[in-house]
Design a protein around this motif. Structure first.
Motif, mmCIF file in Angstrom:
data_model
loop_
_atom_site.group_PDB
_atom_site.id
_atom_site.type_symbol
_atom_site.label_atom_id
_atom_site.label_comp_id
_atom_site.label_asym_id
_atom_site.label_seq_id
_atom_site.Cartn_x
_atom_site.Cartn_y
_atom_site.Cartn_z
ATOM 1 N N PHE A 128 0.832 -1.204 0.000
ATOM 2 C CA PHE A 128 0.000 0.000 0.000
ATOM 3 C C PHE A 128 0.867 1.256 0.000
ATOM 4 N N LYS A 129 1.918 1.265 0.831
ATOM 5 C CA LYS A 129 2.821 2.421 0.860
ATOM 6 C C LYS A 129 3.503 2.614 -0.489
ATOM 7 N N GLY A 130 3.944 1.512 -1.085
ATOM 8 C CA GLY A 130 4.571 1.597 -2.408
ATOM 9 C C GLY A 130 3.601 2.119 -3.448
ATOM 10 N N MET A 131 2.357 1.697 -3.347
ATOM 11 C CA MET A 131 1.336 2.154 -4.278
ATOM 12 C C MET A 131 1.084 3.652 -4.093
ATOM 13 N N GLN A 132 0.974 4.099 -2.851
ATOM 14 C CA GLN A 132 0.726 5.510 -2.555
ATOM 15 C C GLN A 132 1.866 6.404 -3.034
ATOM 16 N N ARG A 133 3.084 5.888 -3.002
ATOM 17 C CA ARG A 133 4.248 6.664 -3.440
ATOM 18 C C ARG A 133 4.480 6.586 -4.943
ATOM 19 N N GLY A 134 3.641 5.830 -5.635
ATOM 20 C CA GLY A 134 3.778 5.699 -7.076
ATOM 21 C C GLY A 134 4.869 4.743 -7.489
ATOM 22 N N LYS A 135 5.347 3.899 -6.557
ATOM 23 C CA LYS A 135 6.439 2.958 -6.859
ATOM 24 C C LYS A 135 5.932 1.708 -7.583
ATOM 25 N N LEU A 136 4.668 1.331 -7.335
ATOM 26 C CA LEU A 136 4.104 0.169 -8.022
ATOM 27 C C LEU A 136 3.559 0.614 -9.381
ATOM 28 N N LYS A 137 3.865 -0.160 -10.399
ATOM 29 C CA LYS A 137 3.408 0.183 -11.738
ATOM 30 C C LYS A 137 2.090 -0.541 -12.016
ATOM 31 N N PRO A 138 1.057 0.214 -12.406
ATOM 32 C CA PRO A 138 -0.211 -0.439 -12.729
ATOM 33 C C PRO A 138 -0.056 -1.401 -13.902
ATOM 34 N N GLU A 139 -0.716 -2.546 -13.794
ATOM 35 C CA GLU A 139 -0.617 -3.583 -14.828
ATOM 36 C C GLU A 139 -1.646 -3.386 -15.941
ATOM 37 N N GLY A 140 -2.595 -2.524 -15.711
ATOM 38 C CA GLY A 140 -3.613 -2.232 -16.714
ATOM 39 C C GLY A 140 -4.218 -0.878 -16.414
ATOM 40 N N ARG A 141 -4.855 -0.302 -17.417
ATOM 41 C CA ARG A 141 -5.484 0.992 -17.199
ATOM 42 C C ARG A 141 -6.676 1.157 -18.120
ATOM 43 N N ILE A 142 -7.628 1.949 -17.643
ATOM 44 C CA ILE A 142 -8.783 2.319 -18.459
ATOM 45 C C ILE A 142 -8.959 3.825 -18.312
ATOM 46 N N ASP A 143 -9.193 4.473 -19.441
ATOM 47 C CA ASP A 143 -9.387 5.923 -19.454
ATOM 48 C C ASP A 143 -10.859 6.196 -19.746
ATOM 49 N N LEU A 144 -11.558 6.767 -18.774
ATOM 50 C CA LEU A 144 -12.987 7.027 -18.912
ATOM 51 C C LEU A 144 -13.273 8.459 -19.368
ATOM 52 N N HIS A 145 -12.221 9.220 -19.701
ATOM 53 C CA HIS A 145 -12.403 10.598 -20.169
ATOM 54 C C HIS A 145 -13.397 10.649 -21.322
ATOM 55 N N GLY A 146 -14.267 11.605 -21.287
ATOM 56 C CA GLY A 146 -15.186 11.824 -22.391
ATOM 57 C C GLY A 146 -16.383 10.892 -22.423
ATOM 58 N N MET A 147 -16.432 9.916 -21.534
ATOM 59 C CA MET A 147 -17.572 9.003 -21.499
ATOM 60 C C MET A 147 -18.662 9.582 -20.613
ATOM 61 N N THR A 148 -19.880 9.224 -20.934
ATOM 62 C CA THR A 148 -20.980 9.594 -20.057
ATOM 63 C C THR A 148 -21.033 8.571 -18.926
ATOM 64 N N VAL A 149 -21.822 8.860 -17.915
ATOM 65 C CA VAL A 149 -21.971 7.930 -16.793
ATOM 66 C C VAL A 149 -22.532 6.605 -17.296
ATOM 67 N N ALA A 150 -23.480 6.666 -18.237
ATOM 68 C CA ALA A 150 -24.094 5.455 -18.779
ATOM 69 C C ALA A 150 -23.097 4.623 -19.587
ATOM 70 N N GLN A 151 -22.127 5.247 -20.234
ATOM 71 C CA GLN A 151 -21.113 4.509 -20.995
ATOM 72 C C GLN A 151 -20.007 3.994 -20.080
ATOM 73 N N ALA A 152 -19.636 4.795 -19.078
ATOM 74 C CA ALA A 152 -18.489 4.456 -18.242
ATOM 75 C C ALA A 152 -18.760 3.295 -17.300
ATOM 76 N N HIS A 153 -19.953 3.194 -16.763
ATOM 77 C CA HIS A 153 -20.242 2.144 -15.775
ATOM 78 C C HIS A 153 -20.049 0.735 -16.343
ATOM 79 N N PRO A 154 -20.671 0.383 -17.473
ATOM 80 C CA PRO A 154 -20.425 -0.965 -18.006
ATOM 81 C C PRO A 154 -18.977 -1.175 -18.452
#
Length: 195
Positions: A87-113
């Protein structure tokens, strides 16, 4: 709608009724402040309120008065369910995310599913730490708005969605991302291992 003028007979009738009435005066009472009270506490000075006319646009800054603490406060005060070192490593940005999703520009109805699908597929592929990018939410300065509106619908909704079925069974911890991974516009989602 325009007002019609009173006819002379209506005006005479009104004047006859008005002459027979008496003005009602409110009963005289002593103000509460003048009543004798021992050890009377001092009243705080009232805040000055700017005059407001009907239809005018408010000029003072609008404040949101939330009953709940801020979202970032609630996430920080959530109980720790994962390994403290990770958790500390994650908070400090030391752990690299293994996947990502960008919800920018989506509506609430599109982003939830899209979020549900992403979290469930990430857990089934064995990923532990994923990044959900919501954005911080734009600022609207519409002087025509009377009621204040909250901004950043996805930023507020995503942590709530992660506590609901079906993804709640896959999520172990949610926290705001480190600045290098998006800061307050993104969330780290630490997933449970599949058994």
């Amino acid at each position: 709608m325009s007002r019609r003028r009173l006819k002379p007979e209506e005006l005479d009738l009104w004047n006859q009724v008005a002459r027979t009435t008496e003005r009602l005066a409110p009963p005289k009472r002593a103000p509460i402040e003048d009543l004798p009270i021992l050890n009377k506490p001092k009243k705080p000075e009232p805040k000055s309120i700017a005059p407001f006319t009907l239809g005018a646009v408010p000029t003072a800054s609008r404040e949101m008065r939330d009953v709940l603490p801020a979202l970032s406060e609630r996430l920080r005060s959530a109980p720790l369910k994962m390994d403290a070192k990770s958790f500390k490593g994650m908070q400090r940005g030391k752990l690299k995310p293994e996947g990502r999703i960008d919800l920018h520009g989506m509506t609430v109805a599109q982003a939830h599913p899209a979020l549900i699908s992403f979290i469930m597929s990430a857990q089934s592929s064995g990923k532990r730490l994923v990044l959900v990018i919501t954005g911080k939410g734009g600022k609207r300065d519409d002087p025509g708005e009377i009621a204040p509106q909250r901004m950043g619908a996805l930023k507020r909704q995503v942590p709530h969605w992660l506590t609901m079925a079906p993804v709640a069974s896959a999520v172990l911890q949610v926290s705001e991302a480190h600045i290098r991974h998006g800061g307050t516009g993104a969330y780290y989602v630490y997933l449970k291992r599949l058994r």
